[in-house]
Design an enzyme around this catalytic site. Structure first.
Site, PDB file in Angstrom:
ATOM      1  N   ARG A 186      54.603  35.549  35.039  1.00  0.00           N
ATOM      2  CA  ARG A 186      53.929  36.017  36.263  1.00  0.00           C
ATOM      3  C   ARG A 186      54.970  36.205  37.358  1.00  0.00           C
ATOM      4  NH1 ARG A 186      48.932  32.394  37.647  1.00  0.00           N
ATOM      5  NH2 ARG A 186      48.019  33.345  35.794  1.00  0.00           N
ATOM      6  N   ARG A 222      50.255  28.857  45.321  1.00  0.00           N
ATOM      7  CA  ARG A 222      50.463  30.067  44.517  1.00  0.00           C
ATOM      8  C   ARG A 222      50.695  31.293  45.400  1.00  0.00           C
ATOM      9  NH1 ARG A 222      48.219  29.567  39.370  1.00  0.00           N
ATOM     10  NH2 ARG A 222      48.435  27.433  38.639  1.00  0.00           N
ATOM     11  N   LYS A 226      46.808  23.243  41.350  1.00  0.00           N
ATOM     12  CA  LYS A 226      47.190  24.471  42.050  1.00  0.00           C
ATOM     13  C   LYS A 226      46.535  24.546  43.429  1.00  0.00           C
ATOM     14  CE  LYS A 226      45.104  26.777  38.620  1.00  0.00           C
ATOM     15  NZ  LYS A 226      44.436  27.786  37.787  1.00  0.00           N
ATOM     16  N   LYS A 269      45.690  27.533  46.676  1.00  0.00           N
ATOM     17  CA  LYS A 269      45.681  28.982  46.902  1.00  0.00           C
ATOM     18  C   LYS A 269      45.337  29.342  48.349  1.00  0.00           C
ATOM     19  CE  LYS A 269      44.695  30.016  42.106  1.00  0.00           C
ATOM     20  NZ  LYS A 269      43.797  30.623  41.105  1.00  0.00           N
ATOM     21  N   CYS A 272      38.866  39.519  33.790  1.00  0.00           N
ATOM     22  CA  CYS A 272      40.100  38.762  33.593  1.00  0.00           C
ATOM     23  C   CYS A 272      40.739  39.181  32.269  1.00  0.00           C
ATOM     24  CB  CYS A 272      39.795  37.270  33.580  1.00  0.00           C
ATOM     25  SG  CYS A 272      38.963  36.767  32.057  1.00  0.00           S
ATOM     26  N   CYS A 299      45.096  35.000  26.422  1.00  0.00           N
ATOM     27  CA  CYS A 299      44.715  33.777  27.132  1.00  0.00           C
ATOM     28  C   CYS A 299      44.249  32.697  26.159  1.00  0.00           C
ATOM     29  CB  CYS A 299      43.609  34.067  28.145  1.00  0.00           C
ATOM     30  SG  CYS A 299      43.120  32.565  29.003  1.00  0.00           S
ATOM     31  N   CYS A 358      35.896  32.943  30.212  1.00  0.00           N
ATOM     32  CA  CYS A 358      35.584  31.500  30.228  1.00  0.00           C
ATOM     33  C   CYS A 358      35.240  31.124  31.659  1.00  0.00           C
ATOM     34  CB  CYS A 358      36.758  30.684  29.677  1.00  0.00           C
ATOM     35  SG  CYS A 358      38.012  30.289  30.909  1.00  0.00           S
ATOM     36  N   CYS A 361      38.798  33.447  36.671  1.00  0.00           N
ATOM     37  CA  CYS A 361      39.994  34.181  37.129  1.00  0.00           C
ATOM     38  C   CYS A 361      39.682  35.523  37.774  1.00  0.00           C
ATOM     39  CB  CYS A 361      40.979  34.353  35.976  1.00  0.00           C
ATOM     40  SG  CYS A 361      41.561  32.789  35.323  1.00  0.00           S
TER      41      CYS A 361
HETATM   42 FE1  SRM Z   1      43.525  32.113  36.259  1.00  0.00          FE
HETATM   43  C1  SRM Z   1      44.192  29.653  34.026  1.00  0.00           C
HETATM   44  C2  SRM Z   1      44.904  34.385  34.252  1.00  0.00           C
HETATM   45  C3  SRM Z   1      43.508  34.288  38.815  1.00  0.00           C
HETATM   46  C4  SRM Z   1      41.291  30.104  37.909  1.00  0.00           C
HETATM   47  N1  SRM Z   1      44.450  32.010  34.470  1.00  0.00           N
HETATM   48  C5  SRM Z   1      44.672  30.891  33.721  1.00  0.00           C
HETATM   49  C6  SRM Z   1      45.578  31.206  32.516  1.00  0.00           C
HETATM   50  C7  SRM Z   1      46.974  30.967  32.939  1.00  0.00           C
HETATM   51  C8  SRM Z   1      45.225  30.497  31.209  1.00  0.00           C
HETATM   52  C9  SRM Z   1      45.895  29.186  30.889  1.00  0.00           C
HETATM   53  O1  SRM Z   1      45.916  28.278  31.730  1.00  0.00           O
HETATM   54  O2  SRM Z   1      46.373  29.067  29.757  1.00  0.00           O
HETATM   55  C10 SRM Z   1      45.283  32.725  32.366  1.00  0.00           C
HETATM   56  C11 SRM Z   1      46.358  33.560  31.679  1.00  0.00           C
HETATM   57  C12 SRM Z   1      45.741  34.712  30.922  1.00  0.00           C
HETATM   58  C13 SRM Z   1      46.701  35.680  30.387  1.00  0.00           C
HETATM   59  O3  SRM Z   1      46.822  35.786  29.140  1.00  0.00           O
HETATM   60  O4  SRM Z   1      47.317  36.403  31.160  1.00  0.00           O
HETATM   61  C14 SRM Z   1      44.884  33.093  33.780  1.00  0.00           C
HETATM   62  N2  SRM Z   1      44.219  33.932  36.506  1.00  0.00           N
HETATM   63  C15 SRM Z   1      44.667  34.757  35.528  1.00  0.00           C
HETATM   64  C16 SRM Z   1      44.827  36.175  36.030  1.00  0.00           C
HETATM   65  C17 SRM Z   1      45.995  36.926  35.394  1.00  0.00           C
HETATM   66  C18 SRM Z   1      43.492  36.907  35.807  1.00  0.00           C
HETATM   67  C19 SRM Z   1      43.523  38.395  35.972  1.00  0.00           C
HETATM   68  O5  SRM Z   1      42.866  39.018  35.166  1.00  0.00           O
HETATM   69  O6  SRM Z   1      44.139  38.912  36.887  1.00  0.00           O
HETATM   70  C20 SRM Z   1      44.984  35.897  37.537  1.00  0.00           C
HETATM   71  C21 SRM Z   1      46.408  35.643  37.950  1.00  0.00           C
HETATM   72  C22 SRM Z   1      46.509  35.335  39.396  1.00  0.00           C
HETATM   73  C23 SRM Z   1      47.891  35.291  39.951  1.00  0.00           C
HETATM   74  O7  SRM Z   1      48.527  36.334  40.001  1.00  0.00           O
HETATM   75  O8  SRM Z   1      48.317  34.227  40.407  1.00  0.00           O
HETATM   76  C24 SRM Z   1      44.191  34.615  37.675  1.00  0.00           C
HETATM   77  N3  SRM Z   1      42.653  32.146  38.091  1.00  0.00           N
HETATM   78  C25 SRM Z   1      42.683  33.204  38.945  1.00  0.00           C
HETATM   79  C26 SRM Z   1      41.673  33.051  39.953  1.00  0.00           C
HETATM   80  C27 SRM Z   1      41.334  34.043  41.036  1.00  0.00           C
HETATM   81  C28 SRM Z   1      42.129  33.784  42.274  1.00  0.00           C
HETATM   82  O9  SRM Z   1      43.032  32.958  42.306  1.00  0.00           O
HETATM   83  O10 SRM Z   1      41.842  34.448  43.270  1.00  0.00           O
HETATM   84  C29 SRM Z   1      41.031  31.851  39.689  1.00  0.00           C
HETATM   85  C30 SRM Z   1      39.812  31.279  40.443  1.00  0.00           C
HETATM   86  C31 SRM Z   1      40.145  30.767  41.783  1.00  0.00           C
HETATM   87  C32 SRM Z   1      40.492  29.314  41.715  1.00  0.00           C
HETATM   88  O11 SRM Z   1      41.626  29.004  41.397  1.00  0.00           O
HETATM   89  O12 SRM Z   1      39.602  28.499  41.943  1.00  0.00           O
HETATM   90  C33 SRM Z   1      41.658  31.295  38.515  1.00  0.00           C
HETATM   91  N4  SRM Z   1      42.901  30.179  36.044  1.00  0.00           N
HETATM   92  C34 SRM Z   1      41.928  29.580  36.789  1.00  0.00           C
HETATM   93  C35 SRM Z   1      41.660  28.282  36.239  1.00  0.00           C
HETATM   94  C36 SRM Z   1      40.611  27.263  36.765  1.00  0.00           C
HETATM   95  C37 SRM Z   1      41.146  26.409  37.821  1.00  0.00           C
HETATM   96  C38 SRM Z   1      40.168  25.345  38.220  1.00  0.00           C
HETATM   97  O13 SRM Z   1      39.996  25.117  39.409  1.00  0.00           O
HETATM   98  O14 SRM Z   1      39.578  24.706  37.359  1.00  0.00           O
HETATM   99  C39 SRM Z   1      42.495  28.143  35.102  1.00  0.00           C
HETATM  100  C40 SRM Z   1      42.585  26.927  34.158  1.00  0.00           C
HETATM  101  C41 SRM Z   1      43.449  25.849  34.709  1.00  0.00           C
HETATM  102  O15 SRM Z   1      44.070  25.955  35.752  1.00  0.00           O
HETATM  103  O16 SRM Z   1      43.466  24.817  34.049  1.00  0.00           O
HETATM  104  C42 SRM Z   1      43.250  29.363  35.006  1.00  0.00           C
HETATM  105 FE1  SF4 Z   2      41.544  33.112  30.514  1.00  0.00          FE
HETATM  106 FE2  SF4 Z   2      39.294  32.077  31.358  1.00  0.00          FE
HETATM  107 FE3  SF4 Z   2      41.078  32.960  33.127  1.00  0.00          FE
HETATM  108 FE4  SF4 Z   2      39.745  34.671  31.679  1.00  0.00          FE
HETATM  109  S1  SF4 Z   2      38.844  33.257  33.155  1.00  0.00           S
HETATM  110  S2  SF4 Z   2      41.973  34.699  32.004  1.00  0.00           S
HETATM  111  S3  SF4 Z   2      39.503  33.625  29.762  1.00  0.00           S
HETATM  112  S4  SF4 Z   2      41.357  31.258  31.757  1.00  0.00           S
END
Ligand code: SRM
Ligand code: SF4
Length: 574
Positions: free
Chosen positions: A82, A151, A218, A220, A439, A445, A484, A488
């Site tokens: 990233r 982040r 994390k 944000k 996402c 993922c 899931c 995201c």
């Molecule tokens: Fe996310 C984890 C992709 C924005 C909440 N997110 C992941 C991981 C890294 C999976 C992992 O932990 O193994 C995903 C990688 C997928 C892949 O193959 O690329 C992933 N998240 C993404 C992205 C790429 C989605 C997208 O389609 O664009 C976004 C990258 C953002 C960035 O550039 O930094 C992304 N993730 C978000 C958002 C939206 C936001 O930030 O505005 C959220 C919800 C907001 C929040 O954080 O509350 C989000 N991602 C999560 C979570 C749940 C966190 C939680 O509070 O429980 C996880 C899982 C974790 O952290 O354990 C996660």
């Molecule tokens: Fe992966 Fe779940 Fe985030 Fe989609 S919402 S990128 S399935 S961790």
């Protein structure tokens, strides 16, 4: 700096990740050695935890998992990288660098994320160091793109009010810089200790803001500029709403405690919208962010990671407790929040002229994936544009892209390239698709339970005719999907949302606010495509027949009793 949670004694309840961080010597761990190990394409789990702080995740190609398992081969290990830039603003040279890296080391595609970053997928361990070096050579970075730190700081790309974008973007960049980890580990591991911009001194390495165990989870920050709430400010741990009067940035309204993640079946976890707590002047915002981060550092739950986000710290202790603690640390008081109004959380497409006389073109990028396909040379088109474009590129929070700051002189040529490569401002799609986000999910993922990016476009193919039939093809409805419940693509703020449960099965949610200001609510559980279409069809017909003038879909489903209104995550499951 207080010595409590931050340096909590090993005996205090803490998750294993806390031990890994504490003993990592400021994010070094064994990463150096691990990267040199040529026997396996993977890295050990402890190092993988630390890798996240450096901007990378180990993954495996889930499409190949079963076949490789049958053949008794190790999974097809690969890495996601990233690359972040505050507010998603990059130069043409940086775009060209990402394009080239994706071809040389990645899977040939670039992913624009929901937080205005880039992702490369499919990198091999052996190529990570060179890739990260080239990213840094172009003055971008991967540090803190993931991990228990602040982040990428999001910021409205605002093509309309150019001078406001400049001011707000400057503060977003300042916040990003100030909250960046200071450890030298990143330089040592990836850049052979090379100085890129300025190297922090030894004392600074002691992480004055984060301490040796960093944050519990994390964190944000996003900055919105009304009337656009494209950054989904209420989903941020710390949200800032720019208050502009007479064309000048007066300061920011402040929201705290938003977040989207939850776990299916665990009602102790829930998405939450941030709460408005006041207003600060621009020159106070860095102090405000730092003190907010330190409160989460000191009071966030280090024992249970699922409960470690800032939203739980606030909901458990109460907003008044937080405001008191913040005021104590700041030594000054927030002013009363100023009036503001959000109209939408989507992007507005096509050419607009900014107040500085320059032109900006917002392109629709389906689910943020930049690649060439037969008949649609998106990646090549953008590369050709980057070769002549002297302005900037701005990644949007909705996974789209603005070709920004184009002079009138260059506009004609860029427009020709847009036409020549069939790049789209979304006009040839329905409004539903233009307001859609999915996402990444499968195949990269590791947490995906169902398809998302690869499935939503074909589901939309089936929903669109329903809207067309009732004359709603141009109706803006925010629709989002995730594989899931981590959220995201911020589905809990969509008017229609699908959250993956199992392959081909989704929970369906309705009723998020069109401006991203209200949570959605569960409508149907664990349904497949046929049931999704069967459920939606009558609601869409009902909407077309009975909506009030200007009423949005999310408001209609609440008024009509399909779901209850949810204004706080504490009511999400009730
Ligand atoms: Fe996310 C984890 C992709 C924005 C909440 N997110 C992941 C991981 C890294 C999976 C992992 O932990 O193994 C995903 C990688 C997928 C892949 O193959 O690329 C992933 N998240 C993404 C992205 C790429 C989605 C997208 O389609 O664009 C976004 C990258 C953002 C960035 O550039 O930094 C992304 N993730 C978000 C958002 C939206 C936001 O930030 O505005 C959220 C919800 C907001 C929040 O954080 O509350 C989000 N991602 C999560 C979570 C749940 C966190 C939680 O509070 O429980 C996880 C899982 C974790 O952290 O354990 C996660
Ligand atoms: Fe992966 Fe779940 Fe985030 Fe989609 S919402 S990128 S399935 S961790």
């Amino acid at each position: 700096m207080s010595d409590n949670n931050l340096l909590s004694p090993n005996s205090a309840p803490h998750s294993d990740v806390e031990d890994i961080k504490r003993s990592s010597n400021y994010l070094r761990g064994n990463l150096q050695e691990t990267l040199e190990d040529r026997i396996t394409a993977s890295i050990p789990e402890d190092d993988n935890r630390l890798m996240k702080f450096h901007g990378s995740y180990m993954q495996d190609d889930r499409d190949l998992r079963n076949e490789r398992n049958k053949q008794k081969l190790e999974p097809a290990y690969q890495f996601m990288l990233r690359v972040r830039a505050a507010g998603g603003v990059v130069t043409s040279d940086q775009w060209l660098m990402m394009d080239s890296l994706s071809d040389r080391y990645g899977n040939g595609t670039i992913r624009l994320t929901t937080r205005q970053s880039f992702q490369l997928h499919g990198l091999l361990k052996w190529n990570l160091k060179q890739t990260i070096k080239e990213v840094n050579d172009s003055l971008l970075t991967t540090i803190a793109a993931c991990g228990d730190v602040n982040r990428n700081v999001m910021c409205n790309p605002n093509p309309y009010q150019s001078e406001i974008h400049e001011q707000v973007y400057a503060w977003a960049s300042e916040l990003s810089k100030h909250l960046e980890p200071r450890t030298l580990a990143y330089h040592e591991i990836w850049l052979d200790g090379e100085k890129v911009e300025s190297t922090p001194s030894k004392e600074q390495e002691q992480e004055p803001i984060y301490g040796s165990v960093y944050l519990p989870r994390k964190f944000k920050i996003g900055v919105a500029v009304p009337p656009s709430n494209d950054v989904d400010v209420y989903s941020q741990d710390l949200g800032l709403i720019a208050i502009v009067e007479d064309g000048k940035l007066q300061g920011f309204n402040v929201t705290v405690g938003g977040g989207m993640g939850m776990t299916h079946g665990d009602t102790n976890t829930y998405p939450q919208v941030g709460q408005l707590i006041g207003f600060c002047r621009p020159e106070q915002v860095v102090d405000l962010a730092e003190k907010t981060v330190t409160i989460q550092r000191d009071y966030g739950d280090r024992a249970v990671r699922k409960h470690a986000r800032f939203k739980y710290t606030i909901d458990d202790r109460g907003i008044d407790w937080f405001i008191d603690e913040l005021t104590k640390r700041l030594g000054w008081t927030l002013e009363d929040a100023r009036p503001y109004h959000f109209e939408h959380n989507g992007d507005r497409y096509g050419w607009v002229k900014g107040s500085d006389g320059k032109w900006h073109y917002t392109l629709f990028i389906q689910n943020g994936r930049i690649k060439d396909e037969e008949g649609y040379l998106l990646k090549t088109g953008l590369k050709e544009i980057a070769k002549i474009h002297q302005g900037d590129f701005r990644l949007t929070a909705n996974q789209n892209l603005v070709i920004g700051s184009v002079t009138s002189h260059k506009k004609k040529k860029i427009n020709e390239l847009i036409q020549q490569h069939g790049l789209s401002d979304g006009a040839n799609y329905t409004a539903l698709r233009r307001n859609s986000m999915a996402c990444v999910a499968f195949p990269t993922c590791g947490l995906a339970m169902a398809e998302s990016e690869r499935y939503l476009p074909s589901l939309l193919d089936k929903i669109e005719p329903m809207l067309q039939e009732v004359g709603l093809a141009e109706e803006d409805i925010v629709i989002r999907m995730t594989g899931c419940p981590n959220g995201c693509a911020r589905p809990a703020l969509a008017e229609i949302a699908f959250i993956g449960k199992a392959p081909g099965k989704y929970n369906m949610y309705l009723g998020g606010g069109f401006a991203g200001d209200r949570l959605s609510k569960l409508f149907q559980e664990n349904i497949g495509e046929a049931e999704i279409l069967d459920s939606l069809s009558p609601i869409i017909k009902h909407f077309a027949a009975d909506r009030r003038t200007g009423e949005h879909f999310g408001d209609f489903v609440i008024r009509s009793g399909y779901v209850k209104e949810v204004r706080s995550g504490l009511d999400f499951h009730t």
